[in-house]
Every structure is written in C-alpha cells, then in structure tokens.
Write a protein that holds these residues in place. Structure first.
Motif, mmCIF file in Angstrom:
data_model
loop_
_atom_site.group_PDB
_atom_site.id
_atom_site.type_symbol
_atom_site.label_atom_id
_atom_site.label_comp_id
_atom_site.label_asym_id
_atom_site.label_seq_id
_atom_site.Cartn_x
_atom_site.Cartn_y
_atom_site.Cartn_z
ATOM 1 N N ASP A 7 28.936 -76.185 108.624
ATOM 2 C CA ASP A 7 27.719 -76.482 107.874
ATOM 3 C C ASP A 7 28.145 -76.747 106.431
ATOM 4 N N THR A 8 28.252 -78.031 106.076
ATOM 5 C CA THR A 8 28.755 -78.390 104.755
ATOM 6 C C THR A 8 27.873 -77.864 103.632
ATOM 7 N N ARG A 9 26.564 -77.798 103.874
ATOM 8 C CA ARG A 9 25.666 -77.282 102.836
ATOM 9 C C ARG A 9 25.884 -75.793 102.598
ATOM 10 N N GLU A 10 26.128 -75.043 103.651
ATOM 11 C CA GLU A 10 26.370 -73.607 103.510
ATOM 12 C C GLU A 10 27.691 -73.344 102.782
ATOM 13 N N ILE A 11 28.711 -74.113 103.103
ATOM 14 C CA ILE A 11 29.988 -73.978 102.398
ATOM 15 C C ILE A 11 29.784 -74.278 100.921
ATOM 16 N N GLY A 12 29.045 -75.331 100.614
ATOM 17 C CA GLY A 12 28.772 -75.695 99.227
ATOM 18 C C GLY A 12 27.991 -74.628 98.486
ATOM 19 N N LYS A 13 26.998 -74.030 99.159
ATOM 20 C CA LYS A 13 26.215 -72.965 98.525
ATOM 21 C C LYS A 13 27.087 -71.758 98.218
ATOM 22 N N ARG A 14 27.981 -71.424 99.119
ATOM 23 C CA ARG A 14 28.868 -70.279 98.887
ATOM 24 C C ARG A 14 29.838 -70.557 97.749
ATOM 25 N N LEU A 15 30.367 -71.771 97.706
ATOM 26 C CA LEU A 15 31.275 -72.142 96.623
ATOM 27 C C LEU A 15 30.559 -72.072 95.280
ATOM 28 N N SER A 38 33.097 -84.330 89.446
ATOM 29 C CA SER A 38 32.233 -84.992 90.433
ATOM 30 C C SER A 38 32.600 -84.588 91.857
ATOM 31 N N THR A 39 33.873 -84.321 92.107
ATOM 32 C CA THR A 39 34.309 -83.856 93.430
ATOM 33 C C THR A 39 33.779 -82.460 93.700
ATOM 34 N N LEU A 40 33.874 -81.574 92.712
ATOM 35 C CA LEU A 40 33.337 -80.223 92.865
ATOM 36 C C LEU A 40 31.833 -80.275 93.106
ATOM 37 N N SER A 41 31.151 -81.156 92.409
ATOM 38 C CA SER A 41 29.716 -81.317 92.609
ATOM 39 C C SER A 41 29.407 -81.742 94.047
ATOM 40 N N LEU A 42 30.196 -82.666 94.583
ATOM 41 C CA LEU A 42 30.007 -83.082 95.979
ATOM 42 C C LEU A 42 30.228 -81.918 96.938
ATOM 43 N N TYR A 43 31.245 -81.098 96.670
ATOM 44 C CA TYR A 43 31.483 -79.913 97.501
ATOM 45 C C TYR A 43 30.254 -79.001 97.477
ATOM 46 N N GLU A 44 29.758 -78.726 96.282
ATOM 47 C CA GLU A 44 28.653 -77.783 96.125
ATOM 48 C C GLU A 44 27.347 -78.313 96.736
ATOM 49 N N ARG A 45 27.163 -79.608 96.773
ATOM 50 C CA ARG A 45 25.958 -80.197 97.364
ATOM 51 C C ARG A 45 26.096 -80.430 98.858
ATOM 52 N N GLY A 46 27.281 -80.155 99.401
ATOM 53 C CA GLY A 46 27.491 -80.333 100.829
ATOM 54 C C GLY A 46 27.784 -81.761 101.229
ATOM 55 N N GLY A 47 28.147 -82.583 100.259
ATOM 56 C CA GLY A 47 28.437 -83.984 100.549
ATOM 57 C C GLY A 47 29.757 -84.179 101.269
ATOM 58 N N ILE A 48 30.739 -83.358 100.916
ATOM 59 C CA ILE A 48 32.048 -83.397 101.567
ATOM 60 C C ILE A 48 32.549 -81.971 101.716
ATOM 61 N N ILE A 49 33.466 -81.780 102.638
ATOM 62 C CA ILE A 49 34.025 -80.452 102.893
ATOM 63 C C ILE A 49 35.325 -80.306 102.105
ATOM 64 N N PRO A 50 35.436 -79.245 101.304
ATOM 65 C CA PRO A 50 36.688 -79.023 100.588
ATOM 66 C C PRO A 50 37.805 -78.608 101.538
ATOM 67 N N GLY A 51 39.021 -78.980 101.193
ATOM 68 C CA GLY A 51 40.180 -78.588 101.995
ATOM 69 C C GLY A 51 40.588 -77.151 101.693
ATOM 70 N N LEU A 55 39.614 -74.092 98.960
ATOM 71 C CA LEU A 55 38.904 -72.895 99.402
ATOM 72 C C LEU A 55 39.705 -71.608 99.208
ATOM 73 N N ILE A 56 40.993 -71.648 99.431
ATOM 74 C CA ILE A 56 41.778 -70.418 99.338
ATOM 75 C C ILE A 56 41.771 -69.834 97.931
ATOM 76 N N PRO A 57 41.983 -70.627 96.855
ATOM 77 C CA PRO A 57 41.901 -70.027 95.521
ATOM 78 C C PRO A 57 40.492 -69.558 95.152
ATOM 79 N N CYS A 58 39.476 -70.016 95.874
ATOM 80 C CA CYS A 58 38.096 -69.673 95.556
ATOM 81 C C CYS A 58 37.550 -68.526 96.398
ATOM 82 N N LYS A 59 38.364 -67.953 97.268
ATOM 83 C CA LYS A 59 37.851 -66.872 98.103
ATOM 84 C C LYS A 59 37.492 -65.671 97.237
#
Length: 71
Positions: A7-15, A38-51, A55-59
């Motif tokens: 769920d790309t939106r859920e991943i973005g919300k958590r990030l 702009s890439t981080l914004s896309l991650y947070e909006r669920g537009g694309i999935i971060p690799g 994700l590992i540095p952001c846990k």
C-alpha cells in the motif's frame, strides 16, 4: 504463503510521520538521504515506493545520517 500487495499510501504516511516526529522538513530529510525534495514528496504522497536504501535509514530509532537527529 501469499504476499499482500504494498500500500504505497500507507508507506508514504508512515514515512511522513517519522519525518514530522523528528521535526524535520522535507528539504532536510531529502538532503540527508541524497534525494530530491520532489522525490521525497512523491514517496510521502504514495506516488512511488521508496527503495530499501531509503527505508532502512528512516526506520524508527535509526540514527540519521548526520547523527544529529533520530528518525
């Protein structure tokens, strides 16, 4: 065992939650991660999935790359 779809939106919300809890702006985190804001914004909006390299540095509990903040 069946894998559930990502769920790309859920991943973005958590990030975004991790970033805001660390009181960081998008420009700060994107700079630390070496990506465009702009890439981080896309991650947070669920537009694309971060690799995993993002994700590992952001846990939760991981030290930021600068060592100043924990996200």
């Amino acid at each position: 065992m069946q894998l559930e779809p990502l769920d790309t939106r859920e991943i973005g919300k958590r990030l975004r939650t991790l970033r805001t809890n660390a009181r960081m702006k998008q420009v700060e985190l994107s700079s630390l991660l070496g990506i465009a804001q702009s890439t981080l914004s896309l991650y947070e909006r669920g537009g694309i999935i971060p690799g995993f390299e993002i994700l590992i540095p952001c846990k939760p509990g991981a030290s930021s790359l600068s060592g100043r903040r924990r996200i």
